[in-house]
Scaffold this motif. Structure first.
Motif, PDB file in Angstrom:
ATOM      1  N   ALA A  23       0.840  -1.205   0.000  1.00 17.62           N
ATOM      2  CA  ALA A  23       0.000   0.000   0.000  1.00 17.62           C
ATOM      3  C   ALA A  23       0.872   1.252   0.000  1.00 17.62           C
ATOM      4  CB  ALA A  23      -0.920  -0.007   1.212  1.00 17.62           C
ATOM      5  N   ARG A  24       1.942   1.243   0.798  1.00 13.67           N
ATOM      6  CA  ARG A  24       2.849   2.399   0.851  1.00 13.67           C
ATOM      7  C   ARG A  24       3.503   2.639  -0.499  1.00 13.67           C
ATOM      8  NH1 ARG A  24       5.016   0.665   6.355  1.00 13.67           N
ATOM      9  NH2 ARG A  24       3.846   1.984   7.769  1.00 13.67           N
ATOM     10  N   ARG A  25       3.984   1.548  -1.118  1.00 12.30           N
ATOM     11  CA  ARG A  25       4.649   1.667  -2.412  1.00 12.30           C
ATOM     12  C   ARG A  25       3.685   2.213  -3.460  1.00 12.30           C
ATOM     13  NH1 ARG A  25       7.711  -2.655  -1.739  1.00 12.30           N
ATOM     14  NH2 ARG A  25       5.989  -4.033  -2.244  1.00 12.30           N
ATOM     15  N   SER A  26       2.450   1.739  -3.427  1.00 17.08           N
ATOM     16  CA  SER A  26       1.437   2.188  -4.376  1.00 17.08           C
ATOM     17  C   SER A  26       1.146   3.679  -4.190  1.00 17.08           C
ATOM     18  CB  SER A  26       0.160   1.378  -4.169  1.00 17.08           C
ATOM     19  OG  SER A  26      -0.877   1.886  -4.957  1.00 17.08           O
ATOM     20  N   ARG A  27       1.029   4.103  -2.934  1.00 17.96           N
ATOM     21  CA  ARG A  27       0.767   5.512  -2.626  1.00 17.96           C
ATOM     22  C   ARG A  27       1.904   6.400  -3.137  1.00 17.96           C
ATOM     23  NH1 ARG A  27      -1.969   8.888   1.039  1.00 17.96           N
ATOM     24  NH2 ARG A  27      -0.610  10.437   2.014  1.00 17.96           N
ATOM     25  N   ILE A  28       3.132   5.960  -2.925  1.00 17.04           N
ATOM     26  CA  ILE A  28       4.297   6.723  -3.371  1.00 17.04           C
ATOM     27  C   ILE A  28       4.332   6.804  -4.893  1.00 17.04           C
ATOM     28  CG2 ILE A  28       6.821   6.704  -3.473  1.00 17.04           C
ATOM     29  CD1 ILE A  28       6.730   5.563  -0.574  1.00 17.04           C
ATOM     30  N   ARG A  29       4.022   5.694  -5.555  1.00 17.91           N
ATOM     31  CA  ARG A  29       4.014   5.689  -7.017  1.00 17.91           C
ATOM     32  C   ARG A  29       2.976   6.656  -7.564  1.00 17.91           C
ATOM     33  NH1 ARG A  29       4.403  -0.600  -7.339  1.00 17.91           N
ATOM     34  NH2 ARG A  29       6.654  -0.887  -7.354  1.00 17.91           N
ATOM     35  N   LEU A  32       4.457  10.035  -7.441  1.00 20.82           N
ATOM     36  CA  LEU A  32       5.459  10.164  -8.506  1.00 20.82           C
ATOM     37  C   LEU A  32       4.790  10.345  -9.866  1.00 20.82           C
ATOM     38  CD1 LEU A  32       8.136   7.526  -7.482  1.00 20.82           C
ATOM     39  CD2 LEU A  32       8.308  10.007  -7.362  1.00 20.82           C
ATOM     40  N   ARG A  33       3.695   9.621 -10.081  1.00 23.19           N
ATOM     41  CA  ARG A  33       2.977   9.742 -11.345  1.00 23.19           C
ATOM     42  C   ARG A  33       2.408  11.152 -11.508  1.00 23.19           C
ATOM     43  NH1 ARG A  33      -0.404   5.840 -10.793  1.00 23.19           N
ATOM     44  NH2 ARG A  33      -2.228   7.091 -10.347  1.00 23.19           N
ATOM     45  N   ASN A  34       1.936  11.746 -10.394  1.00 29.21           N
ATOM     46  CA  ASN A  34       1.422  13.115 -10.454  1.00 29.21           C
ATOM     47  C   ASN A  34       2.514  14.087 -10.892  1.00 29.21           C
ATOM     48  OD1 ASN A  34      -1.060  12.218  -9.618  1.00 29.21           O
ATOM     49  ND2 ASN A  34      -0.741  12.765  -7.477  1.00 29.21           N
ATOM     50  N   VAL A  35       3.721  13.882 -10.385  1.00 29.44           N
ATOM     51  CA  VAL A  35       4.847  14.737 -10.775  1.00 29.44           C
ATOM     52  C   VAL A  35       5.156  14.541 -12.254  1.00 29.44           C
ATOM     53  CG1 VAL A  35       7.269  15.288 -10.376  1.00 29.44           C
ATOM     54  CG2 VAL A  35       5.815  14.693  -8.450  1.00 29.44           C
ATOM     55  N   ALA A  50       3.599  19.487  -7.184  1.00 24.07           N
ATOM     56  CA  ALA A  50       3.510  18.029  -7.097  1.00 24.07           C
ATOM     57  C   ALA A  50       4.790  17.445  -6.516  1.00 24.07           C
ATOM     58  CB  ALA A  50       3.228  17.432  -8.479  1.00 24.07           C
ATOM     59  N   LEU A  51       5.919  18.023  -6.886  1.00 20.38           N
ATOM     60  CA  LEU A  51       7.205  17.554  -6.359  1.00 20.38           C
ATOM     61  C   LEU A  51       7.303  17.813  -4.868  1.00 20.38           C
ATOM     62  CD1 LEU A  51       9.948  16.308  -7.106  1.00 20.38           C
ATOM     63  CD2 LEU A  51      10.796  18.623  -7.439  1.00 20.38           C
ATOM     64  N   ARG A  52       6.854  18.997  -4.432  1.00 23.00           N
ATOM     65  CA  ARG A  52       6.876  19.313  -2.999  1.00 23.00           C
ATOM     66  C   ARG A  52       5.977  18.370  -2.214  1.00 23.00           C
ATOM     67  NH1 ARG A  52       7.190  24.673  -4.361  1.00 23.00           N
ATOM     68  NH2 ARG A  52       4.954  24.958  -4.239  1.00 23.00           N
ATOM     69  N   GLU A  53       4.848  17.953  -2.822  1.00 22.33           N
ATOM     70  CA  GLU A  53       3.944  17.018  -2.143  1.00 22.33           C
ATOM     71  C   GLU A  53       4.520  15.610  -2.120  1.00 22.33           C
ATOM     72  OE1 GLU A  53       0.282  17.376  -4.244  1.00 22.33           O
ATOM     73  OE2 GLU A  53      -0.230  19.307  -3.329  1.00 22.33           O
ATOM     74  N   ARG A  60       9.222   9.316   3.728  1.00 23.34           N
ATOM     75  CA  ARG A  60       8.531   8.423   4.661  1.00 23.34           C
ATOM     76  C   ARG A  60       8.717   6.971   4.226  1.00 23.34           C
ATOM     77  NH1 ARG A  60       3.594  10.731   4.698  1.00 23.34           N
ATOM     78  NH2 ARG A  60       4.408  12.292   6.114  1.00 23.34           N
ATOM     79  N   GLY A  61       8.756   6.755   2.910  1.00 22.01           N
ATOM     80  CA  GLY A  61       9.020   5.416   2.400  1.00 22.01           C
ATOM     81  C   GLY A  61      10.393   4.916   2.821  1.00 22.01           C
ATOM     82  N   VAL A  62      11.347   5.844   2.939  1.00 19.57           N
ATOM     83  CA  VAL A  62      12.695   5.476   3.393  1.00 19.57           C
ATOM     84  C   VAL A  62      12.656   5.081   4.860  1.00 19.57           C
ATOM     85  CG1 VAL A  62      15.003   6.353   3.870  1.00 19.57           C
ATOM     86  CG2 VAL A  62      13.900   6.910   1.715  1.00 19.57           C
ATOM     87  N   THR A  63      12.008   5.907   5.686  1.00 17.18           N
ATOM     88  CA  THR A  63      11.996   5.622   7.125  1.00 17.18           C
ATOM     89  C   THR A  63      11.224   4.353   7.444  1.00 17.18           C
ATOM     90  OG1 THR A  63      10.072   7.033   7.496  1.00 17.18           O
ATOM     91  CG2 THR A  63      12.219   8.051   7.765  1.00 17.18           C
ATOM     92  N   LYS A  64      10.248   4.012   6.621  1.00 20.88           N
ATOM     93  CA  LYS A  64       9.459   2.797   6.845  1.00 20.88           C
ATOM     94  C   LYS A  64      10.108   1.571   6.214  1.00 20.88           C
ATOM     95  CE  LYS A  64       6.150   4.916   9.001  1.00 20.88           C
ATOM     96  NZ  LYS A  64       5.937   4.710  10.434  1.00 20.88           N
TER      97      LYS A  64
END
Length: 87
Positions: A23-29, A32-35, A50-53, A60-64
């Motif tokens: 779920a986290r990976r999907s959210r991050i993707r 990225l797609r928005n950017v 979009a990049l700032r968001e 957060r993906g790194v810390t998790k």
């Protein structure tokens, strides 16, 4: 198949962790797609927003533990360079 109680518990934990990480990976993707879409449209304001968001989501993906720190660093660097190069 897991036989001992410990290995059965580990299998259950891995299933749950896999679902959360997926779920986290999907959210991050999605971020990225928005950017990427904003860059493709050529709108610098939308792309930088979009990049700032996307940046905190990536970090957060790194810390998790979903992504490696250097991977995210590289993605951020390349994306920011592309946003900067717009019009």
């Amino acid at each position: 198949m897991a036989n001992t109680p410990q290995s059965k518990k580990r299998a259950r934990q891995n299933e749950r962790r896999y679902a959360v990480n997926k779920a986290r990976r999907s959210r991050i993707r999605t971020f990225l797609r928005n950017v990427e879409e904003a860059i493709a449209s050529g709108d610098k304001d939308a792309a930088s927003t979009a990049l700032r968001e996307a940046q905190p989501e990536l970090m957060r993906g790194v810390t998790k533990g979903v992504f490696h720190k250097n991977t995210v660093s590289r993605k951020m660097s390349r994306l920011s360079a592309r946003v900067k190069a717009i019009g």
